[in-house]
Structure formats: structure tokens, C-alpha cells
Design a protein around this motif. Structure first.
Motif, PDB file in Angstrom:
ATOM      1  N   PRO A  30       0.810  -1.239   0.000  1.00 11.31           N
ATOM      2  CA  PRO A  30       0.000   0.000   0.000  1.00 11.31           C
ATOM      3  C   PRO A  30       0.835   1.277   0.000  1.00 11.31           C
ATOM      4  O   PRO A  30       0.287   2.359  -0.219  1.00 11.31           O
ATOM      5  CB  PRO A  30      -0.794  -0.109   1.321  1.00 11.31           C
ATOM      6  CG  PRO A  30      -0.783  -1.551   1.691  1.00 11.31           C
ATOM      7  CD  PRO A  30       0.562  -2.056   1.208  1.00 11.31           C
ATOM      8  N   LEU A  31       2.146   1.181   0.257  1.00  8.30           N
ATOM      9  CA  LEU A  31       2.949   2.394   0.415  1.00  8.30           C
ATOM     10  C   LEU A  31       2.955   3.263  -0.847  1.00  8.30           C
ATOM     11  O   LEU A  31       3.063   4.485  -0.760  1.00  8.30           O
ATOM     12  CB  LEU A  31       4.390   2.036   0.790  1.00  8.30           C
ATOM     13  CG  LEU A  31       4.585   1.353   2.141  1.00  8.30           C
ATOM     14  CD1 LEU A  31       6.058   1.039   2.376  1.00  8.30           C
ATOM     15  CD2 LEU A  31       4.038   2.207   3.281  1.00  8.30           C
ATOM     16  N   SER A  32       2.865   2.639  -2.012  1.00  3.32           N
ATOM     17  CA  SER A  32       2.868   3.423  -3.259  1.00  3.32           C
ATOM     18  C   SER A  32       1.446   3.730  -3.729  1.00  3.32           C
ATOM     19  O   SER A  32       1.277   4.347  -4.779  1.00  3.32           O
ATOM     20  CB  SER A  32       3.619   2.658  -4.356  1.00  3.32           C
ATOM     21  OG  SER A  32       3.063   1.360  -4.526  1.00  3.32           O
ATOM     22  N   LYS A  33       0.462   3.283  -2.944  1.00  3.88           N
ATOM     23  CA  LYS A  33      -0.930   3.475  -3.381  1.00  3.88           C
ATOM     24  C   LYS A  33      -1.719   4.192  -2.281  1.00  3.88           C
ATOM     25  O   LYS A  33      -1.560   5.400  -2.107  1.00  3.88           O
ATOM     26  CB  LYS A  33      -1.558   2.113  -3.711  1.00  3.88           C
ATOM     27  CG  LYS A  33      -0.703   1.229  -4.628  1.00  3.88           C
ATOM     28  CD  LYS A  33      -1.368  -0.111  -4.858  1.00  3.88           C
ATOM     29  CE  LYS A  33      -0.465  -1.107  -5.573  1.00  3.88           C
ATOM     30  NZ  LYS A  33       0.533  -1.739  -4.690  1.00  3.88           N
ATOM     31  N   SER A  53       8.799   4.846   6.447  1.00  2.94           N
ATOM     32  CA  SER A  53       9.486   6.124   6.644  1.00  2.94           C
ATOM     33  C   SER A  53       9.646   6.861   5.313  1.00  2.94           C
ATOM     34  O   SER A  53       9.453   8.082   5.234  1.00  2.94           O
ATOM     35  CB  SER A  53      10.861   5.864   7.280  1.00  2.94           C
ATOM     36  OG  SER A  53      11.595   7.051   7.361  1.00  2.94           O
ATOM     37  N   ASP A  54       9.995   6.114   4.243  1.00  2.00           N
ATOM     38  CA  ASP A  54      10.088   6.726   2.907  1.00  2.00           C
ATOM     39  C   ASP A  54       8.750   7.323   2.497  1.00  2.00           C
ATOM     40  O   ASP A  54       8.680   8.416   1.924  1.00  2.00           O
ATOM     41  CB  ASP A  54      10.494   5.675   1.862  1.00  2.00           C
ATOM     42  CG  ASP A  54      11.895   5.131   2.082  1.00  2.00           C
ATOM     43  OD1 ASP A  54      12.718   5.821   2.700  1.00  2.00           O
ATOM     44  OD2 ASP A  54      12.155   4.002   1.618  1.00  2.00           O
ATOM     45  N   CYS A  55       7.681   6.571   2.757  1.00  7.02           N
ATOM     46  CA  CYS A  55       6.339   7.022   2.368  1.00  7.02           C
ATOM     47  C   CYS A  55       5.973   8.301   3.112  1.00  7.02           C
ATOM     48  O   CYS A  55       5.451   9.253   2.520  1.00  7.02           O
ATOM     49  CB  CYS A  55       5.329   5.907   2.664  1.00  7.02           C
ATOM     50  SG  CYS A  55       3.646   6.293   2.135  1.00  7.02           S
ATOM     51  N   ILE A 101       7.807  11.254   1.604  1.00  2.00           N
ATOM     52  CA  ILE A 101       7.185  11.739   0.369  1.00  2.00           C
ATOM     53  C   ILE A 101       5.894  12.487   0.672  1.00  2.00           C
ATOM     54  O   ILE A 101       5.627  13.554   0.114  1.00  2.00           O
ATOM     55  CB  ILE A 101       6.933  10.562  -0.600  1.00  2.00           C
ATOM     56  CG1 ILE A 101       8.267  10.023  -1.131  1.00  2.00           C
ATOM     57  CG2 ILE A 101       6.038  10.986  -1.759  1.00  2.00           C
ATOM     58  CD1 ILE A 101       8.146   8.792  -2.000  1.00  2.00           C
ATOM     59  N   ARG A 102       5.091  11.928   1.591  1.00  2.00           N
ATOM     60  CA  ARG A 102       3.829  12.599   1.949  1.00  2.00           C
ATOM     61  C   ARG A 102       4.075  14.026   2.446  1.00  2.00           C
ATOM     62  O   ARG A 102       3.311  14.943   2.153  1.00  2.00           O
ATOM     63  CB  ARG A 102       3.107  11.792   3.034  1.00  2.00           C
ATOM     64  CG  ARG A 102       2.401  10.543   2.538  1.00  2.00           C
ATOM     65  CD  ARG A 102       1.781   9.801   3.720  1.00  2.00           C
ATOM     66  NE  ARG A 102       0.818  10.626   4.431  1.00  2.00           N
ATOM     67  CZ  ARG A 102      -0.500  10.601   4.224  1.00  2.00           C
ATOM     68  NH1 ARG A 102      -0.998   9.771   3.330  1.00  2.00           N
ATOM     69  NH2 ARG A 102      -1.299  11.387   4.916  1.00  2.00           N
ATOM     70  N   SER A 103       5.154  14.181   3.207  1.00  2.00           N
ATOM     71  CA  SER A 103       5.444  15.509   3.774  1.00  2.00           C
ATOM     72  C   SER A 103       5.865  16.508   2.698  1.00  2.00           C
ATOM     73  O   SER A 103       5.871  17.706   2.922  1.00  2.00           O
ATOM     74  CB  SER A 103       6.546  15.400   4.833  1.00  2.00           C
ATOM     75  OG  SER A 103       7.789  15.122   4.218  1.00  2.00           O
TER      76      SER A 103
END
Length: 411
Positions: free
Chosen positions: A44-47, A134-136, A139-141
Motif C-alpha cells: 500500500p505504500l505506493s498506493k 518512513s520513505d512514504c 514523500i507525503r510531507s
């Protein structure tokens, strides 16, 4: 009593622990995980994890649930080394743990690019990869509507990210060195439908595009080998992954595009197993060694490893299955086209098709399809049964949309 130690709390590590507990109610089980927090699912991290209003990783299981299962979970700690002869691991907190059987499920890390002359501040501010929660969150930030983002690599991560970022009103450009998207992953007919969907949703995909140089100022400026310049507020590098094999190499386990395991998920050390993205295994259909990044493959391999860690002789011989969601399209693939001599595409409409690859002896080797929502899910499931049951098929019947795959199973 034998003790079971698992390194890594991704899909493979956690599923192996739960299977061990299901099969043996008293064997001591410990999971060591370098990240802190509950084990979570990565697909789900990329979606949805990128587009949801709140960031809430989908847990595989919680710490409390592991405790209820009498599974010791040690998070935020790195395994620094494995002494295979002494059957002992050394942790980053200097503690040592003994094991009778060990499973390495350390997964893979995002491959990145060397950005010449970039400072640490440049990389922190402009360059992103996506592999962990953490990567996700990072990116969200960064996401703001109206930004321009360049994604490097038209593989699954890059394309899923493109769809998620477009949904947040970000102008996305995807750079791909190959002449089409998903060149090594899916057949051309399926790739064409996905490419069209990205085009219709506003994503620009530049094929045959190599990066000559990247500079960073108030924006990232990408110079392509064609001389074209692109400005972006930030970049995402999605060019594949590298298996996390350092501790296995230090332990002198055999390596072959990942930790080399046999069909029982056993490494070159009889008491050490590996499963998931970190290992390469012999694909029984074609006897070729492969390494896959697949959520379900990790689950299935983990369950095989767990049974064998308890003395079983289970083999992993299933057709791997993979899926991707981009915009309103669902892609699924099962099996591998290794050794295929015949291929055919079953057209199901403007935005849907099924592609089959078969061996010269008539055995179906793989199927890959794309369609709106779950349109092709049932047919992929039937193709999976045809592959796992080693059914021989007629290529003409596979091409005919009026021939039901269910009927081919009866032959």
C-alpha cells in the motif's frame, strides 16, 4: 527445545513466525527487526498510504498480537553478524542470540543513482525513494498540489507512484531508458494499455530517455542525453531494488542474485533458511533460478521455510502471482514466461486484455492481464490453476475470448 530466530519483520518474516506458532505451540520464536513499530505491509505504500488523508500503515500483525502468540519481537535493532558455525547472531545493542534454526527475511533496499556533486542537503531535499513506511511519510510531507515531480524509472513503483501523485494534482513526468514501460515485467499489449491510462490521466512518460546530469538549486534540473532540460520540485528514483544480503555474505552463505536457497528454502547452511525478496530460488517449472519481489510469493515461501525449520520436507513449487493497481486499472500476472516459445493475446476490450505464454510442449507458463477493477482476476485465477496443474493448452483456444479457461481445466 529448538529455538527459531527470524531476521526481518516484513511479509516473509512475520508469516513464517505465525506459521511456526501454528505448527508448534511451544517452540521459542524470536523476530529481530531494524525498524521500530508494528510490522506492516509494503504494497500500500505506493498506493493508498500515499493518497489517504492520514498515514496509517496496514499492519501485518501488531506487537500485542505477537505477544499473545508468545512470539518475542525485538524492534529497532540491527543484526550485525551471523556466526553460522556457532549458530549465533550479534545485535547492534551488543547482545548475542543463539538459534537452532534461522530464517533470513531481510528483504531488499531501493536502488538509487549517484548524483554527482550533490550535497547531503540536496539529496535530503530533492531526492526520494520508496521502500519503507518512513520513505512514504517523507514523500507525503513533500507533496503539494501544483508541484512538478520527475519519476526516474517506469517500473511498477514508479508507475504506481505516478498514479498516486497525479491524484493529488501533481504534474508527473516519468523517465524511462527502455523503448516502453515495464519492458522486463509485462508483455507489450498489457504495457500499452497502462501507458495509455497514464497518458489520459496527464502523466507524461518519456521513453528512451537517459539522464546526462542533474543539478540542484531552488529546483532539481535534469538534463537528458537528448539535450532537453526538465525542472522538478523533487525527484523519485524507482529503478529497482538490491537484496539485503550483507549479513549472509559475512556468514559465507552462497549468493546468486540474492541468498541462494533450494526448493525447501534452505541456504547453503543446513540450519539457515531464507525467504522473500532477499533470496533466489529454483523455479521448479523451468528449473531456472529467479529472485522475485512479490507479496504473495514471500508469504508462500515463508510458510514452506517454517514447515522445514520444524523438520518438514515441503517444497516451494507454486506459480508466483503479482498485482498492481494504477488509476482504475488492475493488473495481475501469474507464472513466469521463462522458456516460452508461444505467446498469444486475448483482447477483451479497449482497456483490457489477457496475454498467455506457453512452452512448445503445450504447457501454459504464464498469464498476464489488465482490466478495469478486478475484471481479469477470475481468469488469472483459472490460469494459475492451469499452470500449477501443469495442464497442456491450445494456443488457439487461449486466444479465443469465447473459450472459457474453466473449460480448459476439465481437459
Amino acid at each position: 527445545m529448538n529455538s527459531m530466530l527470524i531476521i526481518g519483520a516484513g511479509e516473509a518474516g512475520v508469516r513464517a513466525a505465525l506459521k511456526l506458532r501454528e505448527l508448534n505451540s511451544s517452540v521459542p520464536i524470536t523476530i529481530i527487526e531494524m525498524e521500530k513499530g508494528d510490522p506492516y505491509e509494503r504494497p500500500p505504500l505506493s498506493k493508498s498510504s500515499l493518497t489517504a488523508e492520514l498515514f496509517e500503515p496496514k499492519n501485518i500483525v501488531t506487537k500485542a498480537q505477537l505477544t499473545e502468540q508468545h512470539i518475542q519481537f525485538i524492534d529497532g535493532v540491527l543484526v550485525e553478524s551471523i556466526d553460522a558455525q556457532a549458530k549465533q547472531v550479534t545485535l547492534s545493542n551488543h547482545k548475542k542470540l543463539m538459534f537452532d534454526k534461522l530464517l533470513i527475511a531481510t528483504g531488499a533496499s531501493a536502488r538509487t543513482l549517484p548524483f554527482a556533486n550533490a550535497s547531503e542537503e540536496d539529496l535530503e531535499h530533492f531526492v526520494f525513494t520508496l521502500r519503507t513506511a518512513s520513505d512514504c511519510q517523507r514523500i507525503r510531507s513533500k507533496v503539494l498540489a501544483g508541484q512538478k515531480v520527475v519519476l526516474i524509472g517506469a517500473g511498477f513503483i514508479g508507475l504506481e507512484l505516478a498514479a498516486s501523485l497525479q491524484a493529488q494534482q501533481i504534474k508527473v513526468t516519468v523517465l524511462e531508458t527502455q523503448p516502453r514501460i515495464l519492458q522486463r515485467a509485462v508483455p507489450e499489449a498489457v504495457a500499452r494499455i497502462l501507458h495509455q491510462a497514464h497518458h489520459q490521466n496527464g502523466t507524461e512518460i518519456k521513453l528512451n530517455s537517459s539522464i546526462e546530469n542533474v543539478t540542484f538549486d531552488h529546483q532539481a534540473r535534469i538534463t537528458l542525453s537528448s539535450g532537453e532540460h526538465l525542472d522538478a520540485d523533487w525527484l523519485v528514483v524507482g529503478i529497482g531494488s538490491i537484496p539485503n544480503i550483507n549479513i549472509a555474505q559475512q556468514a559465507e552463505l552462497e549468493i546468486d542474485n540474492g541468498i541462494k536457497v533450494n526448493i525447501q528454502m534452505q541456504t547453503s547452511h543446513k540450519d539457515i533458511y531464507a525467504a522473500g525478496d532477499v533470496c533466489s530460488f529454483p523455479y521448479t517449472v523451468t528449473q531456472q533460478r529467479v529472485r522475485l519481489e512479490s507479496w504473495r510469493c514471500a508469504q508462500e515461501q515463508a510458510e514452506v521455510a517454517a514447515q522445514n525449520m520444524l523438520g518438514g520436507r515441503k517444497v516451494y513449487d507454486l506459480a508466483p502471482w503479482f498485482w498492481s493497481d494504477q488509476y482504475n486499472l488492475g493488473l495481475q500476472m501469474v507464472g513466469l514466461p521463462l522458456g516460452a516459445t508461444h505467446s498469444v493475446t486475448r483482447l477483451l476490450g479497449e482497456s483490457s486484455c489477457l496475454h498467455f505464454e506457453a512452452h512448445s510442449d503445450g504447457h501454459l507458463l504464464s498469464a498476464c492481464g489488465v482490466g478495469v477493477g478486478n475484471q481479469i482476476a477470475k481468469d488469472i485465477k483459472l490460469a494459475e490453476r492451469l499452470i500449477n496443474q501443469r495442464k497442456t493448452v491450445s494456443i488457439e483456444e487461449l486466444a479465443d475470448p469465447y473459450v472459457k479457461l474453466k473449460d480448459l481445466l476439465k481437459k
